[in-house]
Design a protein around this motif. Structure first.
Motif, mmCIF file in Angstrom:
data_model
loop_
_atom_site.group_PDB
_atom_site.id
_atom_site.type_symbol
_atom_site.label_atom_id
_atom_site.label_comp_id
_atom_site.label_asym_id
_atom_site.label_seq_id
_atom_site.Cartn_x
_atom_site.Cartn_y
_atom_site.Cartn_z
ATOM 1 N N THR A 44 40.360 44.737 -9.273
ATOM 2 C CA THR A 44 39.006 44.316 -8.890
ATOM 3 C C THR A 44 38.308 43.441 -9.922
ATOM 4 O O THR A 44 37.611 42.498 -9.556
ATOM 5 C CB THR A 44 38.106 45.543 -8.617
ATOM 6 N N LEU A 45 38.480 43.706 -11.220
ATOM 7 C CA LEU A 45 37.765 42.923 -12.224
ATOM 8 C C LEU A 45 38.358 41.541 -12.424
ATOM 9 O O LEU A 45 37.770 40.707 -13.115
ATOM 10 C CB LEU A 45 37.729 43.673 -13.562
ATOM 11 N N THR A 46 39.519 41.261 -11.833
ATOM 12 C CA THR A 46 40.050 39.902 -11.851
ATOM 13 C C THR A 46 39.031 38.942 -11.235
ATOM 14 O O THR A 46 38.806 37.841 -11.743
ATOM 15 C CB THR A 46 41.377 39.832 -11.073
ATOM 16 N N GLY A 47 38.395 39.370 -10.153
ATOM 17 C CA GLY A 47 37.386 38.549 -9.505
ATOM 18 C C GLY A 47 36.142 38.381 -10.353
ATOM 19 O O GLY A 47 35.601 37.277 -10.474
ATOM 20 N N VAL A 48 35.684 39.473 -10.976
ATOM 21 C CA VAL A 48 34.503 39.412 -11.841
ATOM 22 C C VAL A 48 34.774 38.480 -13.022
ATOM 23 O O VAL A 48 33.932 37.650 -13.397
ATOM 24 C CB VAL A 48 34.117 40.817 -12.342
ATOM 25 N N GLY A 49 35.960 38.584 -13.617
ATOM 26 C CA GLY A 49 36.321 37.724 -14.744
ATOM 27 C C GLY A 49 36.409 36.266 -14.334
ATOM 28 O O GLY A 49 35.976 35.376 -15.077
ATOM 29 N N ALA A 50 36.955 36.003 -13.148
ATOM 30 C CA ALA A 50 37.062 34.625 -12.666
ATOM 31 C C ALA A 50 35.684 34.016 -12.448
ATOM 32 O O ALA A 50 35.469 32.831 -12.707
ATOM 33 C CB ALA A 50 37.868 34.597 -11.376
ATOM 34 N N GLU A 51 34.741 34.810 -11.984
ATOM 35 C CA GLU A 51 33.382 34.318 -11.784
ATOM 36 C C GLU A 51 32.755 33.904 -13.117
ATOM 37 O O GLU A 51 31.983 32.948 -13.183
ATOM 38 C CB GLU A 51 32.536 35.402 -11.118
ATOM 39 N N ARG A 52 33.097 34.592 -14.190
ATOM 40 C CA ARG A 52 32.464 34.322 -15.489
ATOM 41 C C ARG A 52 33.186 33.260 -16.307
ATOM 42 O O ARG A 52 32.571 32.623 -17.164
ATOM 43 C CB ARG A 52 32.383 35.622 -16.290
ATOM 44 N N GLN A 285 36.156 30.339 -7.395
ATOM 45 C CA GLN A 285 34.859 30.612 -6.774
ATOM 46 C C GLN A 285 34.992 31.646 -5.661
ATOM 47 O O GLN A 285 34.089 32.459 -5.442
ATOM 48 C CB GLN A 285 34.258 29.316 -6.206
ATOM 49 N N GLU A 286 36.090 31.612 -4.940
ATOM 50 C CA GLU A 286 36.311 32.585 -3.866
ATOM 51 C C GLU A 286 36.677 33.953 -4.425
ATOM 52 O O GLU A 286 36.242 34.981 -3.906
ATOM 53 C CB GLU A 286 37.414 32.077 -2.927
ATOM 54 N N LEU A 287 37.474 33.972 -5.484
ATOM 55 C CA LEU A 287 37.861 35.243 -6.100
ATOM 56 C C LEU A 287 36.656 35.991 -6.642
ATOM 57 O O LEU A 287 36.582 37.214 -6.576
ATOM 58 C CB LEU A 287 38.850 35.002 -7.258
ATOM 59 N N GLY A 288 35.697 35.230 -7.190
ATOM 60 C CA GLY A 288 34.569 35.844 -7.884
ATOM 61 C C GLY A 288 33.620 36.613 -7.005
ATOM 62 O O GLY A 288 32.771 37.349 -7.508
ATOM 63 N N HIS A 289 33.714 36.465 -5.696
ATOM 64 C CA HIS A 289 32.760 37.135 -4.806
ATOM 65 C C HIS A 289 33.422 38.197 -3.945
ATOM 66 O O HIS A 289 32.899 38.560 -2.890
ATOM 67 C CB HIS A 289 32.058 36.100 -3.921
#
Length: 473
Positions: A44-52, A285-289
């Motif tokens: 799950t945090l792969t997406g949060v990290g990609a957003e940042r 951008q898609e991963l981050g959400h």
């Protein structure tokens, strides 16, 4: 005044009814480490990290892994030198004194409880996504906490309470089940890489560092590679839970070394492969959400069945992380209670299971409450703050004990201990101050409250303090 220090002899002494049963061998410990490390961070945090950080989340994983590798080497030496429950708390008690040990223990309580809650929320995201993808409607108010528009995250609460019940049943039984869950989890990640890697598109890595390398405020949030590293750092710790199990290891010297170093090596390889495959297959951008980024990637690649299987594997296997982290917190609580810093009645061992039932019950309920109320990213940031303090302390303990007791036998000797210890401290300190300012403020408030409790309650009741007073008398 840092308070009294514990001698290695006193750490080896156990009172009747306050000693944990030796039930774990090295396969259990490697599985504990892998079970804790490979979990919400990659699912799950792969997406949060990609957003940042954008595609540079791959670099963020590498940096966080390098810092953790230094901490893992320090943990391995300290855990085999002091094979007693409590990990960084116990090491700090022996090396730096009771006051520092209290701060570290108080931070570990924060780390483990919030880590469990983070994983429970991540697990809930996968469960909800899996059920909804099958066309089953769910009551939104019971799927998220009040900070994100709901009433309570009921799935997160239920999984935390279920894991609590398993731990109350006994350590060995829980560790054996954990091995099975780890195998399922690794198989699922292998399937993900095999499907996503052939869909790799170089354009998805451009621009590689859209927010730069350092941690800076952009759009009201901290972004950059180091900002991402400060949160995906959560994905790597878990080996400290192996150190926490030292008192229950059958052969601490061999088993702890294999458990700590082995789990870190296995997980670093897995993380690099999964992160590279994910950001290469889908724009960041898609991963981050997404609350379930790996399943999202597979659905985007027109692999709905594989996405369904990956999500199901996460639902089955992510509880292994909750199990290990809840286990770790209950052991830190247990040792602090045994030392008199928390009510000693909490350190009672169930004679049938060899596990601390009371402390596990209290731990599970508190974790369930946090998981039901708070969102994933805020919980993970606070958990990371507690962990970074613990890792800094272990790096310092490594160097202090090498200088103070150079002749003591060490079943695992960290190479270049002063360099490794310094890198662990510097790297963790940098990551700590890369966390959002409001997280650091909340963490400071937590520790101020802890020190007040220590001065008013714990210090007058400390068993080490009483022993020192008796020696002077």
């Amino acid at each position: 005044m840092l308070g009294p220090r514990k001698t290695l002899e006193s750490l080896a002494h156990r009172e009747t009814g306050h000693s944990l049963a030796k039930t774990l061998s090295w396969p259990h410990l490697v599985a504990l480490g892998v079970g804790a490390i490979v979990g919400t961070g990659i699912y799950t945090l792969t997406g949060v990290g990609a957003e940042r950080a954008g595609p540079a989340v791959i670099l963020a994983f590498a940096i966080a892994g390098a810092v953790c590798a230094c901490a893992a080497l320090a943990y391995a030496e300290m855990a085999t030198l002091i094979p007693a429950a409590g990990s960084a708390y116990t090491f700090s008690y022996a090396a730096m004194g009771e006051t520092v040990a209290w701060i570290v223990g108080w931070s570990l309580i924060l780390e483990y409880s919030l880590a469990c809650s983070t994983v429970a929320v991540g697990w809930s995201g996968y469960l909800v996504g899996w059920i909804q993808s099958a066309g089953v409607p769910l009551a939104e108010m019971l799927l998220t906490g009040p900070f994100t528009g709901g009433l309570i995250n009921l799935p997160a609460v239920l999984v935390a309470l279920a894991i609590m019940g398993m731990l109350i049943g006994g350590t060995r039984e829980s560790a054996t089940l954990n091995i099975i869950l780890v195998i399922i989890k690794l198989a699922a990640l292998s399937v993900f890489v095999a499907i996503a890697l052939p869909a790799f598109q170089a354009d998805n890595l451009q621009p590689f560092m859209p927010y730069g390398f350092g941690s800076s405020e952009i759009g009201g949030a901290k972004r950059g590679v180091m900002a991402a590293a400060a949160i995906v750092f959560f994905a790597f710790y878990g080996f400290d839970a192996v150190a926490t199990s030292a008192e229950e290891a059958k052969n601490p010297g061999r088993d702890l070394t294999i458990g700590i170093i082995g789990s870190m090596l296995v997980c670093t390889v897995i993380y690099m492969a999964v992160a590279f495959a994910a950001v290469g297959a889908l724009p960041f951008q898609e991963l981050g959400h997404s609350a379930e980024p790996l399943a999202l990637v597979l659905r985007a690649l027109d692999q709905p069945f594989a996405a369904h299987v990956i999500a199901l594997a996460a639902i089955i296997a992510l509880p292994s992380v909750i199990l290990v982290m809840m286990y770790g917190q209950s052991r830190v609580f247990f040792v602090m209670a045994r030392d008199g810093l928390l009510p000693r009645a909490l350190a009672r061992i169930n004679p049938k299971t060899g596990a601390p039932t009371r402390i596990t019950l209290m731990t599970g309920v508190s974790i369930a409450l946090v998981a039901g109320i708070f969102p994933l990213d805020k919980i993970a940031e606070m958990a990371n703050a507690g962990t970074l303090i613990a890792f800094i302390a272990v790096g310092a303990c490594l160097m202090i004990m090498r200088r103070r007791e150079p002749a003591l036998p060490r079943l695992f000797r960290c190479p270049q201990p002063y360099l490794v210890g310094t890198l662990a401290i510097a790297g963790c300190a940098y990551l700590l101050f890369s966390l959002p300012t409001d997280t650091l403020i909340r963490f400071a408030i937590w520790n101020v409250a802890g020190l007040i409790f220590y001065c008013l309650y714990s210090r007058p009741r400390s068993s080490a303090g009483r022993d020192l007073a008796a020696q002077r008398a």
